[in-house]
Scaffold this motif. Structure first.
Motif, short mmCIF file in Angstrom:
data_model
loop_
_atom_site.label_atom_id
_atom_site.label_comp_id
_atom_site.label_asym_id
_atom_site.label_seq_id
_atom_site.Cartn_x
_atom_site.Cartn_y
_atom_site.Cartn_z
N ARG A 53 -2.73 -66.67 66.38
CA ARG A 53 -2.70 -65.44 65.60
C ARG A 53 -2.13 -65.60 64.20
NH1 ARG A 53 1.58 -61.53 68.84
NH2 ARG A 53 3.51 -62.34 67.94
N ILE A 54 -1.85 -66.83 63.78
CA ILE A 54 -1.23 -67.04 62.48
C ILE A 54 -2.14 -66.61 61.33
CG2 ILE A 54 -1.97 -69.45 62.23
CD1 ILE A 54 0.80 -70.02 61.03
N SER A 55 -3.45 -66.69 61.51
CA SER A 55 -4.39 -66.35 60.44
C SER A 55 -5.04 -64.99 60.63
CB SER A 55 -5.49 -67.43 60.35
OG SER A 55 -4.93 -68.68 60.04
N TYR A 56 -4.58 -64.22 61.59
CA TYR A 56 -5.16 -62.91 61.86
C TYR A 56 -5.03 -62.02 60.63
CZ TYR A 56 -5.79 -58.36 64.17
OH TYR A 56 -6.21 -57.11 64.53
N PRO A 57 -6.13 -61.42 60.16
CA PRO A 57 -6.11 -60.73 58.85
C PRO A 57 -5.68 -59.27 58.89
CG PRO A 57 -8.34 -60.77 59.70
CD PRO A 57 -7.50 -61.49 60.71
N PHE A 58 -4.73 -58.95 59.73
CA PHE A 58 -4.25 -57.57 59.82
C PHE A 58 -2.85 -57.59 60.41
CE2 PHE A 58 -4.15 -53.22 61.69
CZ PHE A 58 -4.42 -52.50 60.52
N ASP A 59 -2.17 -56.46 60.33
CA ASP A 59 -0.82 -56.36 60.88
C ASP A 59 -0.79 -56.64 62.37
OD1 ASP A 59 0.38 -55.57 58.48
OD2 ASP A 59 0.01 -53.45 58.83
N LEU A 60 -0.01 -57.64 62.78
CA LEU A 60 0.33 -57.78 64.19
C LEU A 60 1.40 -56.74 64.56
CD1 LEU A 60 0.55 -61.66 64.33
CD2 LEU A 60 -1.13 -60.27 65.54
N GLU A 61 2.21 -56.43 63.58
CA GLU A 61 3.27 -55.43 63.68
C GLU A 61 3.22 -54.63 62.40
OE1 GLU A 61 7.06 -53.73 62.70
OE2 GLU A 61 6.27 -55.52 61.73
N TRP A 62 3.40 -53.33 62.46
CA TRP A 62 2.98 -52.45 61.37
C TRP A 62 3.72 -52.66 60.06
CZ3 TRP A 62 4.81 -46.89 60.50
CH2 TRP A 62 6.17 -46.75 60.77
N MET A 63 4.85 -53.37 60.05
CA MET A 63 5.58 -53.58 58.80
C MET A 63 5.29 -54.95 58.17
SD MET A 63 9.21 -51.78 59.90
CE MET A 63 10.14 -52.50 58.56
N GLU A 64 4.47 -55.76 58.82
CA GLU A 64 4.17 -57.09 58.27
C GLU A 64 3.56 -57.00 56.87
OE1 GLU A 64 3.16 -60.70 61.13
OE2 GLU A 64 1.73 -59.08 61.33
N GLY A 65 2.62 -56.10 56.68
CA GLY A 65 1.94 -56.01 55.41
C GLY A 65 2.89 -55.70 54.26
N ALA A 66 3.86 -54.83 54.52
CA ALA A 66 4.84 -54.51 53.48
C ALA A 66 5.69 -55.72 53.13
CB ALA A 66 5.72 -53.36 53.93
N MET A 67 5.97 -56.59 54.11
CA MET A 67 6.70 -57.82 53.81
C MET A 67 5.89 -58.71 52.88
SD MET A 67 9.49 -57.33 55.56
CE MET A 67 10.41 -58.81 55.94
N VAL A 68 4.57 -58.74 53.08
CA VAL A 68 3.70 -59.49 52.17
C VAL A 68 3.80 -58.90 50.76
CG1 VAL A 68 1.33 -60.19 51.68
CG2 VAL A 68 2.13 -60.10 54.05
N GLY A 69 3.85 -57.57 50.67
CA GLY A 69 3.99 -56.92 49.37
C GLY A 69 5.28 -57.30 48.67
N HIS A 70 6.37 -57.46 49.42
CA HIS A 70 7.63 -57.90 48.82
C HIS A 70 7.50 -59.30 48.24
CE1 HIS A 70 9.15 -54.43 51.00
NE2 HIS A 70 10.39 -54.64 50.56
N VAL A 71 6.82 -60.17 48.98
CA VAL A 71 6.63 -61.54 48.47
C VAL A 71 5.77 -61.53 47.22
CG1 VAL A 71 5.65 -63.81 49.04
CG2 VAL A 71 6.97 -62.55 50.76
#
Length: 514
Positions: free
Chosen positions: A58-76
């Motif tokens: 699941r490392i390359s799965y193109p969507f949130d595995l957990e709903w806050m993951e995407g926001a962590m990407v935004g921080h990076v």
């Protein structure tokens, strides 16, 4: 791995016949112990292998595995773009309540492989392997038994699901735990000035990854001060100097916003909406009954009242379990806050296997090893979980791509408040996360909350977003949606794209301007 070596040469029959019945029974117990310890080692290895299988799938799965993951990407992405993480909250970006180290560790990886979920999950996966290595080394070094190290690793790997299936997510928990255990290892086994100074730096870095580290660090600083107060000054100086220096510099750079997000806002939320979870009965005793008992045995067997060094495991347990308990009280806390407690209990379980047999009388040692190995098998079996439920399917990945295509077809800006990073064919959709906005509105001071409410009202009144996709309508968005937008069908028809852990949610409704 199992303890005890045995010659492969068969024993002469006349010698075996001459042995008393008690000695033959002891040999049978030894054989049974060897078999059971081998099963424990195999079970431990199996849980590690299953975790790696899940993480790599699941490392390359193109969507949130957990709903806050995407926001962590935004921080990076903010780090890569040279933008401040901590600043006035807006619909475009509002920081989470975490310190920044995880984002800065992930940023160079993202620069190398591209922004997205993959680099953050890769950092967490590598960090989790460091955690496994440190658990093995601490248990094996403390006991002189590789078997103890293997059991500590396997028991922790077995807590993957009850800890939220979190080790490999694009979240900061695994990096935090790796830094924390690195400090624990140096404090316990590198009692030199350089070793303790390095331990202090690692403990400070763990706090700069997740505030929970402070609750674990304080008992360890107390241990060091009682054990050797002169050398502990270096530990405290490294810890306080690094943590305080970074905090001061960051707070000055961001004009006070750093402490607002990582200290004052969490404190206000905690005071206003603390939850009383069944931590001891459900999260600890019901989840890890045998590991909890063995862990308590390890702490008591060390006789912490005897000497400062003997109190190490008691203070570490107080820090790790206490940190999990305090975090569990936080409104909205999920099972991942239990990970430090589970790591500590797994470590103490591995140590208990050696300590209990070593403390027993020689005639009872084989029986104790047999009994403890049996208990470990029961505990590992207790922790089994369905593997397939942790892995998104090919159909899930297709739905994620279909959502990206639909968002790309919008004629203008798009808002998906529950999923703050969504890849699309024309580039990712990025903005503030609904939970970060809610944190500010419920815990911020009135002036800052009012400014954010004004920003939300302005964006909705002016219809700045040509498409809004919501999982559900939250109170903070209700007035704007009712006044300026209308519902235009389901995001994915009759299908769902649900997160795999954490808050279970799925993009559901599309809203477009009236």
């Amino acid at each position: 791995m199992p303890s005890g070596r045995r010659s492969s040469r068969p024993e002469p029959k006349h010698v075996a016949a001459a042995r008393p019945p008690g000695d033959q029974a002891l040999r049978r117990r030894d054989r049974a112990t060897f078999v059971l310890q081998s099963i424990v080692c195999a079970g431990s290895a199996a849980f590690v292998a299953v975790y790696l299988f899940i993480a790599l799938r699941r490392i390359s799965y193109p969507f949130d595995l957990e709903w806050m993951e995407g926001a962590m990407v935004g921080h990076v992405w903010h780090v890569l773009a040279g933008r401040p993480i901590y600043g006035p909250p807006t619909l475009q970006f509002t920081a989470f309540l975490y310190p920044p180290l995880f984002y800065y560790v992930c940023a160079p990886v993202a620069r190398l492989v591209g922004i997205g979920f993959f680099p953050l999950r890769l950092v967490s996966l590598v960090s989790s392997m460091v955690v496994f290595s440190l658990l093995y080394r601490i248990a094996a070094r403390d006991t002189g038994s590789r078997y103890a190290g293997v059991v500590a690793v396997g028991m922790f790997a077995a807590t993957y699901r009850i800890g939220g299936a979190w080790f490999d997510l694009a979240r900061n928990d695994s990096l935090f735990l790796a830094l924390l255990l690195g400090g624990v290892y140096l404090l316990r086994f590198r009692e030199s000035r350089a070793g303790w100074a390095s331990a202090g730096a690692l403990l400070a870095l763990s706090v700069l990854t997740k505030q929970t580290g402070a609750f674990v660090a304080l008992p360890l600083l107390l241990y060091a001060a009682v054990l050797d107060w002169r050398r502990s000054l270096l530990l405290a100086l490294a810890f306080g100097g690094l943590l305080g220096g970074v905090t001061l510099a960051y707070n000055l750079h961001d004009h006070g916003w750093f402490l607002y997000y990582v200290l004052r806002l969490p404190e206000r939320i905690q005071q206003g909406a603390a939850e009383h979870a069944r931590f001891w009965t459900r999260d600890i005793l019901a989840a890890l009954p045998i590991a909890s008992a063995l862990g308590l045995t390890t702490v008591l067997a060390a006789r912490p009242w005897r000497s400062p060094r003997a109190a190490f495991w008691l203070l570490l347990s107080a820090g790790c379990v206490g940190a999990a308990w305090i975090s569990r009280l936080h409104s909205g806390a999920y099972d991942n806050v239990l990970i430090p407690a589970y790591a500590c209990l797994a470590l103490l379980t591995g140590i208990a296997l050696h300590r209990l047999s070593a403390a027993a009388a020689p005639r009872w040692q084989a029986f104790v090893r047999l009994a403890v190995a049996s208990l470990c098998i029961v505990q590992l079996g207790w922790l089994h979980y369905p593997v397939s439920e942790q892995i998104p399917t090919a159909r899930d990945a297709a739905r994620a791509r279909a959502l990206g295509v639909k968002l790309a077809q919008a004629d203008g800006e798009v808002l998906v408040p529950f999923h703050a990073f969504v890849p699309t064919p024309t580039g990712p959709v990025m903005h503030a996360h609904s939970w970060a906005i809610y944190d500010v509105l419920r815990g911020g001071d009135p002036a800052r909350s009012a400014r954010l409410e004004g920003d939300i009202a302005y964006a909705f009144d002016r219809r700045l977003y040509r498409m809004i996709v919501v999982d559900k309508v939250e109170p903070w968005m209700q007035p704007g949606l009712d006044a300026a937008y209308r519902r235009d069908g389901r995001a994915l028809g009759d299908e769902e794209l649900r997160t795999r852990t954490g808050y279970g949610t799925s993009p559901r409704w599309i809203f477009v301007p009236r």
